[in-house]
Design a protein around this motif. Structure first.
Motif, PDB file in Angstrom:
ATOM      1  N   ARG A  29     -32.254 -55.117  22.339  1.00 33.01           N
ATOM      2  CA  ARG A  29     -31.248 -54.062  22.460  1.00 33.01           C
ATOM      3  C   ARG A  29     -31.880 -52.749  22.032  1.00 33.01           C
ATOM      4  O   ARG A  29     -32.648 -52.712  21.077  1.00 33.01           O
ATOM      5  CB  ARG A  29     -30.031 -54.368  21.595  1.00 33.01           C
ATOM      6  N   ASP A  30     -31.533 -51.687  22.750  1.00 31.58           N
ATOM      7  CA  ASP A  30     -32.066 -50.380  22.373  1.00 31.58           C
ATOM      8  C   ASP A  30     -31.231 -49.766  21.258  1.00 31.58           C
ATOM      9  O   ASP A  30     -30.282 -50.383  20.755  1.00 31.58           O
ATOM     10  CB  ASP A  30     -32.179 -49.459  23.593  1.00 31.58           C
ATOM     11  N   HIS A  36     -31.432 -55.328  27.084  1.00 33.40           N
ATOM     12  CA  HIS A  36     -32.555 -55.256  28.028  1.00 33.40           C
ATOM     13  C   HIS A  36     -33.180 -56.633  28.132  1.00 33.40           C
ATOM     14  O   HIS A  36     -33.358 -57.320  27.130  1.00 33.40           O
ATOM     15  CB  HIS A  36     -33.614 -54.257  27.557  1.00 33.40           C
TER      16      HIS A  36
END
Length: 66
Positions: A29-30, A36
């Motif tokens: 995860r960003d 992602h």
């Protein structure tokens, strides 16, 4: 990072040189929380010297999502 996998790992030996290829899959995860699931093709080249294997070159390329 949520998970990391190597797939299709292949090792080719030629004397004191080894080439390792495969695919890395990364789920993460960003900073904003978006998920992602990315894949990268990699190639690592190793050279044996003084009884040890040394990484002498590395290449990583993203695999476009389909």
């Amino acid at each position: 990072m949520e998970s990391f996998q190597e797939q299709g790992l292949k090792v080719r030996l030629n004397g004191k040189t080894a080439v390792v290829t495969g695919i890395d899959r990364v789920k993460a995860r960003d900073a904003k929380g978006a998920a992602h699931d990315d894949a990268y093709r990699f190639r690592h080249v190793f050279r044996k010297s003084k009884g040890r294997w040394w990484l002498v070159a590395a290449q990583l390329a993203p695999i476009p999502a389909s």
